[in-house]
Structure formats: structure tokens, C-alpha cells
Design a protein around this motif. Structure first.
Motif, PDB file in Angstrom:
ATOM      1  N   ASN A   4       0.898  -1.164  -0.135  1.00 49.33           N
ATOM      2  CA  ASN A   4       0.147  -0.019  -0.098  1.00 49.33           C
ATOM      3  C   ASN A   4       0.939   1.207   0.264  1.00 49.33           C
ATOM      4  N   PRO A   5       0.684   2.209  -0.898  1.00 44.75           N
ATOM      5  CA  PRO A   5       1.407   3.301  -1.096  1.00 44.75           C
ATOM      6  C   PRO A   5       1.746   4.135   0.417  1.00 44.75           C
ATOM      7  N   VAL A   6       0.723   4.324   1.051  1.00 43.06           N
ATOM      8  CA  VAL A   6       0.685   5.022   2.397  1.00 43.06           C
ATOM      9  C   VAL A   6       1.470   4.200   3.172  1.00 43.06           C
ATOM     10  N   PHE A   7       1.428   2.907   3.311  1.00 43.86           N
ATOM     11  CA  PHE A   7       2.116   2.035   4.266  1.00 43.86           C
ATOM     12  C   PHE A   7       3.793   2.191   3.830  1.00 43.86           C
ATOM     13  N   ARG A  10       5.440   5.221   4.828  1.00 37.41           N
ATOM     14  CA  ARG A  10       5.705   5.402   6.176  1.00 37.41           C
ATOM     15  C   ARG A  10       7.006   4.470   6.408  1.00 37.41           C
ATOM     16  N   LEU A  11       6.983   3.338   5.892  1.00 31.79           N
ATOM     17  CA  LEU A  11       8.244   2.404   6.159  1.00 31.79           C
ATOM     18  C   LEU A  11       9.675   3.186   5.289  1.00 31.79           C
ATOM     19  N   TYR A  12       9.383   3.843   4.391  1.00 31.03           N
ATOM     20  CA  TYR A  12      10.623   4.364   3.540  1.00 31.03           C
ATOM     21  C   TYR A  12      10.974   5.497   4.459  1.00 31.03           C
ATOM     22  N   LEU A  13      10.189   6.462   4.993  1.00 31.72           N
ATOM     23  CA  LEU A  13      10.590   7.404   6.082  1.00 31.72           C
ATOM     24  C   LEU A  13      11.282   7.008   7.092  1.00 31.72           C
ATOM     25  N   ALA A  14      10.887   5.802   7.771  1.00 29.70           N
ATOM     26  CA  ALA A  14      11.505   5.252   8.766  1.00 29.70           C
ATOM     27  C   ALA A  14      12.877   4.850   8.534  1.00 29.70           C
ATOM     28  N   GLN A  40       6.329  15.946   7.816  1.00 30.25           N
ATOM     29  CA  GLN A  40       5.638  16.149   9.354  1.00 30.25           C
ATOM     30  C   GLN A  40       4.582  15.129   9.401  1.00 30.25           C
ATOM     31  N   ASP A  41       3.444  14.928   8.540  1.00 26.79           N
ATOM     32  CA  ASP A  41       2.359  14.100   8.730  1.00 26.79           C
ATOM     33  C   ASP A  41       2.909  12.598   8.868  1.00 26.79           C
ATOM     34  N   VAL A  42       3.696  12.151   8.191  1.00 26.26           N
ATOM     35  CA  VAL A  42       4.217  10.810   8.165  1.00 26.26           C
ATOM     36  C   VAL A  42       5.053  10.403   9.225  1.00 26.26           C
ATOM     37  N   LEU A  43       5.750  11.396   9.803  1.00 19.62           N
ATOM     38  CA  LEU A  43       6.502  11.402  11.174  1.00 19.62           C
ATOM     39  C   LEU A  43       5.560  11.013  12.274  1.00 19.62           C
ATOM     40  N   SER A  82      16.294  -4.686   3.930  1.00 22.61           N
ATOM     41  CA  SER A  82      16.488  -5.613   2.740  1.00 22.61           C
ATOM     42  C   SER A  82      15.601  -5.445   1.514  1.00 22.61           C
ATOM     43  N   ARG A  83      14.247  -4.705   1.956  1.00 25.27           N
ATOM     44  CA  ARG A  83      13.296  -4.399   0.878  1.00 25.27           C
ATOM     45  C   ARG A  83      13.148  -2.863   0.641  1.00 25.27           C
ATOM     46  N   GLU A  84      14.347  -2.171   0.690  1.00 27.35           N
ATOM     47  CA  GLU A  84      14.600  -0.747   0.535  1.00 27.35           C
ATOM     48  C   GLU A  84      13.971  -0.252  -0.933  1.00 27.35           C
ATOM     49  N   ASP A  85      14.706  -1.099  -1.798  1.00 20.36           N
ATOM     50  CA  ASP A  85      14.385  -0.753  -3.186  1.00 20.36           C
ATOM     51  C   ASP A  85      13.028  -1.013  -3.711  1.00 20.36           C
ATOM     52  N   GLU A  86      12.350  -2.229  -3.094  1.00 27.70           N
ATOM     53  CA  GLU A  86      10.985  -2.510  -3.538  1.00 27.70           C
ATOM     54  C   GLU A  86      10.160  -1.471  -2.783  1.00 27.70           C
ATOM     55  N   ILE A  87      10.535  -1.158  -1.465  1.00 29.60           N
ATOM     56  CA  ILE A  87       9.403  -0.005  -0.790  1.00 29.60           C
ATOM     57  C   ILE A  87       9.512   1.330  -1.610  1.00 29.60           C
ATOM     58  N   ALA A  88      10.984   1.733  -2.252  1.00 28.34           N
ATOM     59  CA  ALA A  88      10.995   3.130  -2.878  1.00 28.34           C
ATOM     60  C   ALA A  88      10.199   2.813  -4.231  1.00 28.34           C
TER      61      ALA A  88
END
Length: 93
Positions: A4-7, A10-14, A40-43, A82-88
Motif C-alpha cells: 500500500n503506498p501510504v504504508f 511510512r516504512l520508507y521514511l522510517a 511532518q504528517d508521516v513522522l 533488505s526491501r528498501e528498493d521495493e519500498i521505494a
């Protein structure tokens, strides 16, 4: 796996907070190209998915400082990293 793009946002910013040195809002805006308000909203939304952040005060003004990820909550940080590229890539569709 389709995220999900919203999720994914959040993971990407984390991940960014976890991986870069002294991450603050201006640096996160620069790295992502997202508006300041989005950052700010995602944080603020991260605790809602179990990821805890700390703000480290580092300056005279109340907002001088940076974030540190203090708890990944239910997520395995090695799995997320390990899934950073997939998340991005989810964010660029």
C-alpha cells in the motif's frame, strides 16, 4: 509483494531516519522531494504503525535537532532494510 503506498511511505521514511545521520525535517524534504507538511504528517503517523521515534534536541530553538528511530515495533529492521528498493519503487508508481 504489492505494498500500500501510504504504508510504503511510512516504512520508507522510517528507513531514512534509521539510515542517515542526524535526520531532520529539512534533510528528509531534500532526500525525498516531499513537501515539509507530508514529512511532518508521516513522522506523526509512525507511532500508529508501531514505529517509535525520539526527537533529539540539538540547538537553542525548540525545533533544532534530529530524529532517532528508537523502536521498530512489530517490524524486523533487517527485513525492512533488505526491501528498501521495493519500498521505494512502490512510491514511484
Amino acid at each position: 509483494m504489492e505494498l500500500n503506498p501510504v504504508f510504503a511511505r511510512r516504512l520508507y521514511l522510517a528507513l531514512l531516519v534509521h539510515n542517515i545521520e542526524r535526520p531532520n525535517v529539512p534533510k528528509l524534504v531534500e532526500l525525498t522531494g516531499w513537501p515539509r507538511r507530508t514529512i511532518q504528517d508521516v513522522l506523526k503517523a509512525l507511532p500508529g504503525i508501531g514505529i517509535e521515534l525520539m526527537f533529539i534536541q540539538d540547538g537553542r530553538r525548540h525545533n533544532d535537532g534530529y530524529y532517532r528511530l528508537s523502536d521498530w515495533g512489530p517490524y524486523d529492521p533487517e527485513w525492512v532494510c533488505s526491501r528498501e528498493d521495493e519500498i521505494a519503487s512502490t512510491l514511484h508508481h
